[in-house]
Design a protein around this motif. Structure first.
Motif, PDB file in Angstrom:
ATOM      1  N   LYS A   1       4.314  -1.116   7.461  1.00  0.00           N
ATOM      2  CA  LYS A   1       4.154   0.058   7.539  1.00  0.00           C
ATOM      3  C   LYS A   1       2.925   0.811   7.550  1.00  0.00           C
ATOM      4  N   TYR A   2       2.035   0.175   6.798  1.00  0.00           N
ATOM      5  CA  TYR A   2       0.714   0.722   6.757  1.00  0.00           C
ATOM      6  C   TYR A   2      -0.350  -0.104   6.798  1.00  0.00           C
ATOM      7  N   PRO A   3      -0.649  -1.004   7.925  1.00  0.00           N
ATOM      8  CA  PRO A   3      -1.514  -1.877   8.103  1.00  0.00           C
ATOM      9  C   PRO A   3      -2.863  -1.348   8.120  1.00  0.00           C
ATOM     10  N   ASP A   4      -3.250  -0.184   8.436  1.00  0.00           N
ATOM     11  CA  ASP A   4      -4.570   0.493   8.484  1.00  0.00           C
ATOM     12  C   ASP A   4      -5.164   0.530   7.145  1.00  0.00           C
ATOM     13  N   ILE A   5      -4.125   0.695   6.164  1.00  0.00           N
ATOM     14  CA  ILE A   5      -4.799   0.843   4.790  1.00  0.00           C
ATOM     15  C   ILE A   5      -5.174  -0.576   4.265  1.00  0.00           C
ATOM     16  N   VAL A   6      -4.259  -1.518   4.604  1.00  0.00           N
ATOM     17  CA  VAL A   6      -4.655  -3.057   4.110  1.00  0.00           C
ATOM     18  C   VAL A   6      -5.787  -3.326   4.577  1.00  0.00           C
TER      19      VAL A   6
ATOM     20  N   VAL B   1      -0.176  -7.056  -2.784  1.00  0.00           N
ATOM     21  CA  VAL B   1       0.700  -5.951  -1.871  1.00  0.00           C
ATOM     22  C   VAL B   1       2.104  -6.651  -1.341  1.00  0.00           C
ATOM     23  N   ILE B   2       2.817  -5.694  -1.111  1.00  0.00           N
ATOM     24  CA  ILE B   2       4.168  -6.079  -0.475  1.00  0.00           C
ATOM     25  C   ILE B   2       4.242  -6.207   0.979  1.00  0.00           C
ATOM     26  N   GLY B   3       5.084  -7.185   1.397  1.00  0.00           N
ATOM     27  CA  GLY B   3       4.874  -7.432   2.884  1.00  0.00           C
ATOM     28  C   GLY B   3       5.443  -6.453   3.590  1.00  0.00           C
TER      29      GLY B   3
ATOM     30  N   PRO C   1       0.870  -1.127  -0.060  1.00  0.00           N
ATOM     31  CA  PRO C   1       0.129  -0.027  -0.136  1.00  0.00           C
ATOM     32  C   PRO C   1       0.990   1.239  -0.085  1.00  0.00           C
ATOM     33  N   ASP C   2       0.434   2.463  -0.449  1.00  0.00           N
ATOM     34  CA  ASP C   2       0.873   3.462  -0.460  1.00  0.00           C
ATOM     35  C   ASP C   2      -0.054   4.642   0.325  1.00  0.00           C
ATOM     36  N   PRO C   3       0.601   5.336   1.300  1.00  0.00           N
ATOM     37  CA  PRO C   3      -0.062   6.283   2.204  1.00  0.00           C
ATOM     38  C   PRO C   3      -1.051   7.333   1.380  1.00  0.00           C
TER      39      PRO C   3
ATOM     40  N   GLN D   1       1.908 -11.858   6.920  1.00  0.00           N
ATOM     41  CA  GLN D   1       1.454 -10.374   6.870  1.00  0.00           C
ATOM     42  C   GLN D   1       0.021 -10.320   6.718  1.00  0.00           C
ATOM     43  N   ILE D   2      -0.251 -10.747   5.700  1.00  0.00           N
ATOM     44  CA  ILE D   2      -1.732 -10.576   5.186  1.00  0.00           C
ATOM     45  C   ILE D   2      -2.691 -11.320   6.119  1.00  0.00           C
ATOM     46  N   GLU D   3      -2.567 -12.440   6.481  1.00  0.00           N
ATOM     47  CA  GLU D   3      -3.310 -13.152   7.470  1.00  0.00           C
ATOM     48  C   GLU D   3      -3.429 -12.268   8.761  1.00  0.00           C
ATOM     49  N   GLN D   4      -2.215 -11.880   9.268  1.00  0.00           N
ATOM     50  CA  GLN D   4      -2.266 -11.225  10.399  1.00  0.00           C
ATOM     51  C   GLN D   4      -2.904  -9.891  10.703  1.00  0.00           C
TER      52      GLN D   4
END
Length: 251
Positions: free
Chosen positions: A89-94, A82-84, A59-61, A133-136
């Protein structure tokens, strides 16, 4: 004699590179081979007007939230590869991507290009770390994997398959090259001029000049909607294919 030797050497090196698959666009027979085994997906030809938009490298902020807003405005869903390390860095966007019904798919942890020299251990690690990372972050899992740059070979496919993934690339006529910053019109024209049922479109939400992609979407989304296309995730595209295949068998 010296010149002849150099020519022979160059030809030998080129032949070796071709044989080892040092290219991100495989030979035509490779595509048929992998498609027939269902191990690589480029597109999903169908009669229904469905298209899957995919966004790589985020993601990009800045740009990803703008893209999400536009998708929401036009009732469109997409798949974000997405890149892990950027997810970290930007979990909220994911989380927002997943919450709004989009698909969060695997694009490695460090955006490593899987050339033939890359070991199986590295490929496995890149896939697994991003998967974790995705699952978490999303509490969801996704079965699509896109190798950076489109570099794939038997090792990549085996590694992906061993973790329950299918490799997903993109329709060759729908590589927008937005990472080259070709201009808003060029990006939009590439998508709209070549739009076909079952396309998988390659875009980026984190590259230099991603603002061009955002502006291009302001042209792409309303026009595709006007043409009667429904913009769906890769999973929806594939499920539609399986549903149709099942219906055809029953008939």
């Amino acid at each position: 004699m010296f010149l002849h030797s150099r020519v022979v050497l160059v030809i030998s090196v080129v032949a070796l590179l071709l044989l080892t698959g040092f290219t991100n666009q495989q030979r035509p027979n490779d595509r048929s081979y992998y498609e027939s085994r269902g191990e690589v997906v480029w597109e999903v030809p169908m009669n229904e007007k469905l298209i899957a938009l995919t966004f790589d490298d985020g993601p990009d902020p800045k740009t990803t939230p703008q893209i999400l807003e536009l998708l929401s405005q036009y009732d469109a869903h997409a798949t974000f590869f997405v890149i892990g390390n950027r997810m970290a860095k930007y979990p909220d966007i994911v989380k927002q991507e997943a919450f709004e019904g989009h698909e969060v798919a695997n694009h490695t942890y460090n955006h490593v290009y899987f050339t033939p020299r890359v070991t199986m251990a590295t490929i496995q690690e890149e896939i697994v770390k991003s998967q974790q990372q995705i699952e978490q972050i999303t509490n969801q899992s996704c079965h699509w994997f896109r190798p950076p740059g489109g570099y794939y070979n038997e090792k990549v496919i085996q590694a992906a398959r061993s973790h329950g993934y299918t490799v997903v690339l993109w329709s060759w006529h729908q590589d927008t090259n937005d990472w080259r910053t070709p201009g808003v019109k060029a990006i939009a024209d590439k998508v709209l001029r070549n739009a076909r049922n079952g396309d998988i479109v390659l875009l980026h939400d984190h590259v230099k000049g991603s603002n061009q992609t955002v502006e291009a979407l302001k042209l792409i989304l309303p026009e595709l909607k006007n043409r009667g296309y429904r913009l769906v995730t890769v999973t929806e595209l594939m499920e539609h294919k399986r549903s149709k295949a099942s219906k055809d068998v029953k008939e």
